[in-house]
Scaffold this motif. Structure first.
Motif, short mmCIF file in Angstrom:
data_model
loop_
_atom_site.label_atom_id
_atom_site.label_comp_id
_atom_site.label_asym_id
_atom_site.label_seq_id
_atom_site.Cartn_x
_atom_site.Cartn_y
_atom_site.Cartn_z
N THR A 92 21.29 4.09 -33.90
CA THR A 92 19.99 3.68 -34.69
C THR A 92 18.84 3.95 -33.62
O THR A 92 17.64 4.12 -34.13
CB THR A 92 19.80 2.47 -35.25
N ASP A 93 18.98 3.60 -32.28
CA ASP A 93 17.92 3.58 -31.50
C ASP A 93 18.52 4.02 -30.07
O ASP A 93 19.57 3.85 -29.70
CB ASP A 93 17.02 2.35 -31.39
N ILE A 94 17.56 4.46 -29.03
CA ILE A 94 17.89 4.61 -27.67
C ILE A 94 16.85 3.73 -26.99
O ILE A 94 15.52 4.06 -27.46
CB ILE A 94 17.78 6.16 -27.39
N ARG A 95 17.27 3.29 -26.27
CA ARG A 95 16.40 2.16 -25.00
C ARG A 95 16.61 2.94 -23.72
O ARG A 95 17.44 2.95 -23.38
CB ARG A 95 16.25 0.80 -25.26
N PHE A 96 15.58 2.71 -22.97
CA PHE A 96 15.62 3.58 -21.59
C PHE A 96 15.38 2.38 -20.55
O PHE A 96 14.29 1.47 -20.83
CB PHE A 96 14.67 4.71 -21.21
N LYS A 97 15.85 2.31 -19.50
CA LYS A 97 15.78 1.10 -18.49
C LYS A 97 15.99 1.74 -17.18
O LYS A 97 16.80 2.58 -16.81
CB LYS A 97 16.75 0.22 -18.60
#
Length: 104
Positions: A92-97
């Motif tokens: 549903t989503d991608i997060r970057f860190k």
């Protein structure tokens, strides 16, 4: 009476059937994100970012620096669609860190 001929079966097929019966096939698809990341993303991109974890349909990707984080934000929709298509998973989503060394 003749016995049916048995041909060697690839171990991957046996394991895939076993995982399917155990209900682990979705987890196996998700695991492939880590094992096939470089092949799917390409060496240049894979050298700068790596998947960290996948929880509740959200993939967190570790990125080497803020410049790449910004670049990947612009590519987010394309990456999301590519990962869903190639790995056949619900995402549903991608997060970057930002992480010190995305390869570890």
């Amino acid at each position: 009476m003749t016995r049916p001929k048995r041909f060697p079966v690839h171990i991957g097929n046996i394991l895939e059937d076993y995982f399917q019966k155990k209900g682990w096939s979705e987890k196996l698809k998700e695991y492939k994100i880590w094992t096939h990341w470089t092949e799917v993303m390409g060496k240049n991109l894979a050298d700068r970012c790596q998947p960290l974890h996948l929880r509740y349909g959200v993939l967190t990707i570790g990125v080497s620096n803020s410049t790449w984080l910004t670049q990947l934000q612009f590519m987010k929709f394309d990456l999301l669609e590519k990962i869903k298509k190639v790995f056949g998973i619900t995402l549903t989503d991608i997060r970057f860190k930002i992480v010190e060394n995305p390869k570890n």
